[in-house]
Design a protein around this motif. Structure first.
Motif, PDB file in Angstrom:
ATOM      1  N   ASP A  82      39.580  29.981  41.395  1.00 51.11           N
ATOM      2  CA  ASP A  82      39.339  30.683  42.649  1.00 51.11           C
ATOM      3  C   ASP A  82      40.612  31.414  43.076  1.00 51.11           C
ATOM      4  OD1 ASP A  82      38.872  31.488  45.291  1.00 51.11           O
ATOM      5  OD2 ASP A  82      37.427  29.881  45.591  1.00 51.11           O
ATOM      6  N   PHE A  83      40.643  32.702  42.810  1.00 51.91           N
ATOM      7  CA  PHE A  83      41.858  33.496  43.012  1.00 51.91           C
ATOM      8  C   PHE A  83      42.325  33.468  44.463  1.00 51.91           C
ATOM      9  CE2 PHE A  83      43.720  37.731  43.988  1.00 51.91           C
ATOM     10  CZ  PHE A  83      44.885  37.587  43.252  1.00 51.91           C
ATOM     11  N   TRP A  84      41.432  33.756  45.391  1.00 51.13           N
ATOM     12  CA  TRP A  84      41.849  33.873  46.792  1.00 51.13           C
ATOM     13  C   TRP A  84      42.213  32.519  47.390  1.00 51.13           C
ATOM     14  CZ3 TRP A  84      43.555  38.303  47.834  1.00 51.13           C
ATOM     15  CH2 TRP A  84      42.970  39.443  47.286  1.00 51.13           C
ATOM     16  N   ILE A 154      40.505  37.943  37.891  1.00 50.87           N
ATOM     17  CA  ILE A 154      41.594  38.384  38.769  1.00 50.87           C
ATOM     18  C   ILE A 154      41.686  39.906  38.768  1.00 50.87           C
ATOM     19  CG2 ILE A 154      44.099  38.403  39.070  1.00 50.87           C
ATOM     20  CD1 ILE A 154      44.130  35.512  38.096  1.00 50.87           C
ATOM     21  N   ALA A 155      41.555  40.500  37.590  1.00 58.01           N
ATOM     22  CA  ALA A 155      41.603  41.965  37.494  1.00 58.01           C
ATOM     23  C   ALA A 155      40.506  42.598  38.352  1.00 58.01           C
ATOM     24  CB  ALA A 155      41.461  42.392  36.036  1.00 58.01           C
ATOM     25  N   CYS A 156      39.314  42.007  38.312  1.00 64.06           N
ATOM     26  CA  CYS A 156      38.208  42.534  39.121  1.00 64.06           C
ATOM     27  C   CYS A 156      38.469  42.341  40.614  1.00 64.06           C
ATOM     28  CB  CYS A 156      36.904  41.842  38.730  1.00 64.06           C
ATOM     29  SG  CYS A 156      36.334  42.232  37.050  1.00 64.06           S
ATOM     30  N   LEU A 183      42.701  46.822  29.199  1.00 65.04           N
ATOM     31  CA  LEU A 183      41.406  47.007  28.555  1.00 65.04           C
ATOM     32  C   LEU A 183      40.248  46.922  29.542  1.00 65.04           C
ATOM     33  CD1 LEU A 183      41.925  44.904  25.283  1.00 65.04           C
ATOM     34  CD2 LEU A 183      42.284  47.351  25.654  1.00 65.04           C
ATOM     35  N   ASN A 184      40.558  46.835  30.823  1.00 63.80           N
ATOM     36  CA  ASN A 184      39.516  46.738  31.846  1.00 63.80           C
ATOM     37  C   ASN A 184      39.115  48.156  32.291  1.00 63.80           C
ATOM     38  OD1 ASN A 184      38.024  46.379  34.262  1.00 63.80           O
ATOM     39  ND2 ASN A 184      39.004  44.396  34.602  1.00 63.80           N
ATOM     40  N   PRO A 185      37.901  48.584  31.975  1.00 63.67           N
ATOM     41  CA  PRO A 185      37.497  49.962  32.328  1.00 63.67           C
ATOM     42  C   PRO A 185      37.468  50.213  33.827  1.00 63.67           C
ATOM     43  CG  PRO A 185      35.605  48.670  31.581  1.00 63.67           C
ATOM     44  CD  PRO A 185      36.818  47.847  31.294  1.00 63.67           C
ATOM     45  N   ASP A 186      37.277  49.142  34.620  1.00 62.91           N
ATOM     46  CA  ASP A 186      37.230  49.307  36.075  1.00 62.91           C
ATOM     47  C   ASP A 186      38.576  49.736  36.650  1.00 62.91           C
ATOM     48  OD1 ASP A 186      34.577  48.629  36.153  1.00 62.91           O
ATOM     49  OD2 ASP A 186      34.942  46.508  36.564  1.00 62.91           O
TER      50      ASP A 186
END
Length: 388
Positions: A82-84, A154-156, A183-186
């Motif tokens: 859980d990142f946050w 995390i990237a998202c 490598l994350n297209p977003d």
């Protein structure tokens, strides 16, 4: 022991006296200028990539300022995804809102009430508000230590909030085939990449020149060159070697090659890699069978795992070693070499599997595409000077 050295050389904290600004070989701008530019662009995530112990965190401290940094590590997310929640705990903000409900039960004889408390995750908006109002920047170091699926999550998460003015810097190692950021297209069009190159010999020498000038000591060019080589492209190692010259027991008025060697041995005395070396030398279980040992030119006899470790520690120290170079070192040191490249590949694959199943401290190198990438310069320094 000369305590003045501790005020000048700082391998574990910001080196205010001996800080050296650098430029990448292909650009006229310094790394400080590039990081400042990146942080000034709203909606962009800053991604700093470079070998271990090369000054990536110190660069952030120089540009952002220690007081503005909220520093976390990929290790913080190994057991909790859980990142946050993790960020909130770091800054001391509760992400749980407690709500009480009263339930009443009636019967013909009595009335009973029950208090029920429930926790609901609070909105991450207050975390973003804290960062904005406090002018803070999240610096996520050692990102590669987080599990791959957590890295992607995390990237998202960051992709959503950088559009709202949230400032974040991710620091990682190169050579990652599972690079969840690039490598994350977003993140396409929202990513600012700063690749930190290994330190050159003259840049490492500048650390020693500054520090010893402050101490009123002049060093010969060959001594500076030797110190730079033993630093293995790392300013942190150079800081440590310089510092321990002054912390050596006894006193010496002359800094020569013997003092440098003694400082290197003293520097690695307390490094936490003894168990890593033990695991690597042991290799996989042998099921009671003794491994074949090979006779080296120095008179020692080593099995395949001890031999490879010795070759990695040989001169010159390389943070990237191709299989061809490793075989050349083996052939030079084992006159009657009967070791095939297939056997070396098998041993390195066994090592890779062992390290992947161990903790973060053990991930000291990566074997990929017939190249050994040393991920921790201090580990290479340790095996060179600890007498493996």
């Amino acid at each position: 022991m000369d305590k003045r050295y501790s005020k000048v050389f700082k391998p574990g904290t910001f080196p205010d006296i001996t800080y050296v600004s650098r430029k990448s070989g292909t650009m006229q701008y310094s790394y400080e200028e590039r990081l400042q530019q990146s942080l000034s662009i709203d909606g962009f995530l800053t991604y700093i990539v470079g070998p271990s112990k090369i000054g990536k965190t110190v660069l952030c401290e120089r540009v952002i300022g220690v007081d503005r940094i909220v520093e976390m590590s990929g290790n913080d997310f190994v057991r909790e995804s859980d990142f946050w929640n993790r960020v909130a705990k770091k800054i001391g903000i509760s992400t749980e809102a407690e709500i009480s409900e009263t339930n009443a039960d009636f019967s013909s004889n009595e009335q009973r009430s029950t208090m029920v408390k429930k926790n609901y995750p609070a909105n991450k908006e207050k975390i973003l508000q804290y960062f904005k109002e406090s002018n803070k920047v999240l610096v996520l170091d050692d990102f590669h230590y987080a599990p791959a699926e957590v890295q992607y999550d995390i990237a998202c998460q960051l992709k959503e909030v950088i559009r709202l003015g949230f400032k974040a810097v991710i620091i990682s190692l190169p050579y990652r085939s599972d690079d969840a950021i690039r490598l994350n297209p977003d993140l396409t069009g929202r990513l600012s990449v700063i690749e930190i190159e290994p330190w050159k010999e003259k840049e490492l020498q500048a650390i020693a020149r500054k520090g010893f000038h402050e101490l009123g000591i002049s060093l010969q060019e060959d001594i500076l060159s030797r110190m730079a080589m033993e630093s293995i492209h790392s300013p942190q190692v150079m800081q440590a070697i310089c510092l321990n010259i002054g912390l050596l027991p006894g006193e010496s008025s002359v800094i020569d090659g013997k003092i440098i060697e003694e400082s290197c041995r003293f520097t690695c005395a307390n490094l936490p890699y003894a168990d890593v070396v033990r695991v690597l030398k042991a290799g996989p279980p042998t099921r009671g069978q003794k491994r074949l040992k090979y006779q080296l030119t120095d008179g020692s006899r080593r099995d395949i795992y001890s031999l490879i470790l010795e070759m990695l520690a040989d001169n010159p120290p390389l943070v990237e070693m191709e299989l061809q170079e490793l075989m050349a070192r083996i052939q030079y040191n084992v006159p009657e070499c009967r070791i095939t490249t297939q056997k070396i590949r098998e041993a390195l694959r066994n090592w890779q599997k062992i390290l992947e199943e161990s903790g973060a401290l053990y991930r000291v190198f990566e074997w990929k595409d017939d190249i050994i990438h040393i991920l921790d310069n201090l580990f290479l320094f340790f095996i060179r000077w600890s007498g493996i």
